[in-house]
Design a protein around this motif. Structure first.
Motif, short mmCIF file in Angstrom:
data_model
loop_
_atom_site.label_atom_id
_atom_site.label_comp_id
_atom_site.label_asym_id
_atom_site.label_seq_id
_atom_site.Cartn_x
_atom_site.Cartn_y
_atom_site.Cartn_z
N GLU A 220 0.83 -1.20 0.00
CA GLU A 220 0.00 0.00 0.00
C GLU A 220 0.87 1.26 0.00
OE1 GLU A 220 -3.93 1.66 2.33
OE2 GLU A 220 -2.32 0.76 3.53
N ASN A 221 1.98 1.25 0.75
CA ASN A 221 2.91 2.39 0.73
C ASN A 221 3.42 2.64 -0.68
OD1 ASN A 221 4.41 1.36 3.89
ND2 ASN A 221 2.71 2.78 3.53
N TRP A 222 3.80 1.58 -1.34
CA TRP A 222 4.31 1.72 -2.72
C TRP A 222 3.23 2.26 -3.65
CZ3 TRP A 222 9.01 1.42 -4.98
CH2 TRP A 222 10.07 0.91 -4.21
N SER A 223 2.03 1.74 -3.52
CA SER A 223 0.95 2.14 -4.42
C SER A 223 0.52 3.59 -4.18
CB SER A 223 -0.24 1.21 -4.24
OG SER A 223 -1.29 1.54 -5.13
N ALA A 231 3.00 8.24 1.85
CA ALA A 231 2.85 6.89 2.39
C ALA A 231 3.11 6.92 3.90
CB ALA A 231 3.82 5.94 1.70
N PHE A 232 2.32 6.13 4.63
CA PHE A 232 2.35 6.13 6.10
C PHE A 232 3.23 5.00 6.60
CE2 PHE A 232 0.50 4.94 10.27
CZ PHE A 232 0.70 6.15 10.93
N ASN A 239 4.36 9.94 8.16
CA ASN A 239 4.43 9.81 6.70
C ASN A 239 5.87 9.99 6.22
OD1 ASN A 239 1.63 9.44 6.23
ND2 ASN A 239 1.30 11.66 6.38
N TRP A 240 6.25 9.20 5.24
CA TRP A 240 7.50 9.49 4.53
C TRP A 240 7.26 10.68 3.61
CZ3 TRP A 240 6.66 3.82 4.29
CH2 TRP A 240 7.57 3.11 5.09
N PRO A 241 8.13 11.67 3.62
CA PRO A 241 7.94 12.82 2.73
C PRO A 241 8.38 12.51 1.30
CG PRO A 241 9.94 13.10 4.02
CD PRO A 241 9.31 11.83 4.50
N ASN A 242 8.05 13.41 0.40
CA ASN A 242 8.57 13.42 -0.98
C ASN A 242 8.13 12.22 -1.81
OD1 ASN A 242 10.02 15.75 -0.22
ND2 ASN A 242 11.73 14.49 0.50
#
Length: 665
Positions: A220-223, A231-232, A239-242
């Protein structure tokens, strides 16, 4: 040193006619590996420039460990100083030699080491794809190449991986050793170095690896990040930024794999979905399918994907769902290939970290995983997984050594494939790091305007386009100036009784007329020589050394549109006059010398004018001077740099006194 390199090195010693430093190779770079096609070949673009008009450029590809086979012609009659050629190269590992001739004289030779045609893979997934330092990785052979760098860092405060979403460039190409990084986010050679060595041994080709694995990332993060969302990270609740982790993957495809070509993406992910998320088979398939489709769209090519069946979870029912999703991808998504089933390898994983590991005197988890991957890469895989090779290579035309700052400027390039494409021009620093986009257009030339950057740095340009994504070789380096000239060289050589000026200019910006100008005060210039531009793009002029202490020379260049630009001045100093005074009867003391911030002058009653010049003839304008009793005090600005300067005193009777002064703070 390899036998072939030693043999050529000894030959070079036999040629005293070499004049080194006359040629620059812009492409390829050391250890560049290109993806072979199904015919076991790739096109190698060789570009560069010479400082003098060359009559011939030759190249020689020497397979490492084997004798040289002879020279081939790349280009002839290189009157415009720049050359570019495309060479068909068989799969293998080579040293590339390029040499330039002027008639019967070799003026330079360059060696580009360890370039090859073989296999290129991009790795994606989570930490068991990314790798972890210190878990038993092994050194790979010299034919396994990585970029030894990371495009990420750990924000220790939030325990969150941060990576910029910016264009990338080839750099730091090195052999994959156990503890080298694997750009943009891979840590250590991991299992991939061992896999690459197995490919080297079986197919006798070099391998280039790019690793976009991302710790803790779910499907889900990748998508979501592929959709442009944040992505969380469920492990730190942030969340990861950028748009990571997808942004690293997309930029790797567009800016690195588009240049080298690509066999396949190796996908190894599923642990987070199986261990911490009850991801359904349908959702897993949908998530990864979205990443595959988005990446193919961004790359402009339907590149193959090899999908590992990876979960390793104590929750067997959740693991089964993920594997069903992975198998569904293989069934329903075109051009996907079955990777290994890794759940039986070193299961359970070491409790301390949960990753594959080569345990000393124990289970060799990384080696077993590499072996499992290799079993899926049989001859059938290499026949059916049709690789991507660049459809074209964009090549910037040679740029002047100075480009204008804050003004429009035309950038020319070769290799455009369509008049309907959009070409973007990117400004890079001297090391290739992205600085800014500075222009775009639909064909050559593209108008750029460089501003809001430091004018003191050295830069390069790169041109990119999309659908499919293409990028150019890097341009030659340049600096920025308030003005510019079409020159790539302007020199003045002093001899005992004569001066010799020479210049060369860039074809795309060639002037129509060149005028040499002279001044003895850097203010009033007179024309002393005029010539029209010629096909060799270079010129020269000599003159008897002038009698003045300071002599200034510059070029006035008339451009095709009628405008005029000027070069910086070249200063000639008669040191025999500078180190003394014009009237020896005048007794002057100047001290201390060297000085730091103050200078004292004794022996003159009055000074009509006092000037200080730098060693290149520029007047220092912030000089303060005062008469104190029988002395003159001179104060230098605090910003004045250490070095040699010239003091000029004009007395009331117009006598001139020169003295050399050293500033040392």
């Amino acid at each position: 040193m390899k036998t072939s390199r030693l043999w050529i090195f000894l030959l070079l010693l036999l040629f005293p006619c070499y004049v080194w430093g006359q040629m620059t190779i812009l492409h390829p770079i050391n250890r560049l590996i290109l993806q072979r096609n199904l015919s076991n070949q790739a096109d190698l673009v060789i570009t560069g420039y010479t400082n003098a008009a060359a009559t011939k450029i030759e190249y020689q590809l020497v397979e490492i460990g084997k004798p040289a086979k002879g020279w081939n012609i790349l280009a002839t009659n290189v009157l415009n100083h720049e050359f570019s050629g495309k060479v068909k190269v068989n799969a293998g590992f080579y040293d590339l030699y390029v040499r330039a001739w002027v008639n019967n004289t070799i003026i330079d030779e360059k060696i580009i080491e360890q370039i090859g045609v073989g296999e290129v893979f991009v790795i994606a997934g989570q930490s068991n794809a990314m790798g972890v330092q210190g878990l038993g990785s092994k050194d790979a052979s010299e034919k396994v190449i990585v970029i030894n760098d990371l495009n990420k860092y750990l924000d220790e405060k939030d325990n969150l991986t941060i990576a910029p979403n910016t264009p990338m460039v080839m750099h730091k190409m090195e052999r994959a050793l156990a503890n080298t990084n694997m750009y943009p986010s891979g840590e250590s050679a991991w299992l991939w170095g061992e896999l690459a060595d197995k490919i080297v041994q079986k197919y006798q080709v070099p391998v280039f690896l790019l690793n976009c694995g991302w710790a803790a990332a779910t499907s889900e993060n990748w998508s979501k990040s592929a959709n442009g969302e944040l992505a969380f990270n469920q492990y730190v609740n942030k969340n990861w930024p950028n748009q990571q982790p997808y942004a690293n993957f997309k930029n790797t495809l567009q800016y690195l794999a588009s240049h080298t070509g690509l066999r396949a993406v190796l996908w190894m992910q599923g642990e987070s979905d199986a261990s911490h998320n009850q991801t359904s088979a349908q959702n897993y398939e949908s998530n990864v399918k979205n990443v595959i489709e988005k990446s193919r769209q961004a790359f402009g090519y339907n590149m193959p994907w090899s999908i590992a069946r990876s979960t390793v979870s104590s929750r067997n029912e959740w693991a089964d769902l993920v594997i069903k999703g992975q198998n569904a991808i293989l069934k329903n998504v075109p051009n996907t290939f079955a990777g290994p089933e890794t759940d039986t390898i070193q299961n359970p994983r070491p409790i301390a970290h949960g990753h594959l590991e080569n345990i000393k005197n124990g289970i060799q988890g990384l080696t077993l995983a590499a072996t499992a991957w290799m079993r899926t890469m049989d001859t059938t895989f290499f026949k059916k997984a049709v690789p991507y090779q660049p459809q074209a290579t964009l090549v910037p035309r040679l740029l002047p050594t100075h480009l204008p700052f804050g003004r429009n400027f035309a950038v020319y390039f070769q290799g455009s494939t369509s008049q309907n494409k959009t070409y973007r021009v990117e400004l890079l620093d001297k090391d290739g790091k992205f600085v800014a986009q500075v222009g775009q257009g639909t064909n050559s030339p593209v108008t750029i305007n460089i501003q809001n950057v430091s004018p003191l740095e050295v830069y390069r340009l790169r041109i990119v386009s999309e659908a499919p994504f293409l990028q150019s070789t890097l341009s030659n380096t340049f600096t920025l100036s308030g003005s510019w000239t079409p020159l790539n060289q302007f020199t003045l050589v002093e001899k005992t009784d004569s001066l010799h000026l020479s210049w060369s200019y860039v074809e795309a910006y060639a002037p129509t007329k060149i005028t040499v100008q002279y001044s003895n005060n850097q203010q009033n210039f007179t024309d002393v020589y005029i010539e029209n531009a010629n096909s060799t793009l270079e010129g020269k002029w000599s003159v008897i050394r002038p009698k003045e202490v300071f002599a200034y020379y510059r070029l006035k260049l008339t451009l095709a549109d009628g405008s005029v630009v000027y070069t910086d001045t070249k200063l000639v100093i008669d040191y025999s006059q500078v180190l003394g005074v014009e009237n020896p009867s005048v007794s002057v003391k100047i001290f201390p010398n060297p000085a730091s911030t103050f200078l004292t002058i004794q022996g003159v009653n009055e000074v009509k004018q006092l000037q200080v010049f730098s060693s290149n003839g520029q007047e220092i304008i912030d000089i303060k001077s005062n008469r104190v009793g029988e002395e003159y005090w001179v104060e230098f600005p605090e910003t004045l740099q250490n070095g040699a300067y010239f003091l000029k005193l004009q007395l009331p009777n117009n006598q001139i006194i020169f003295s050399k002064v050293l500033i040392m703070k």
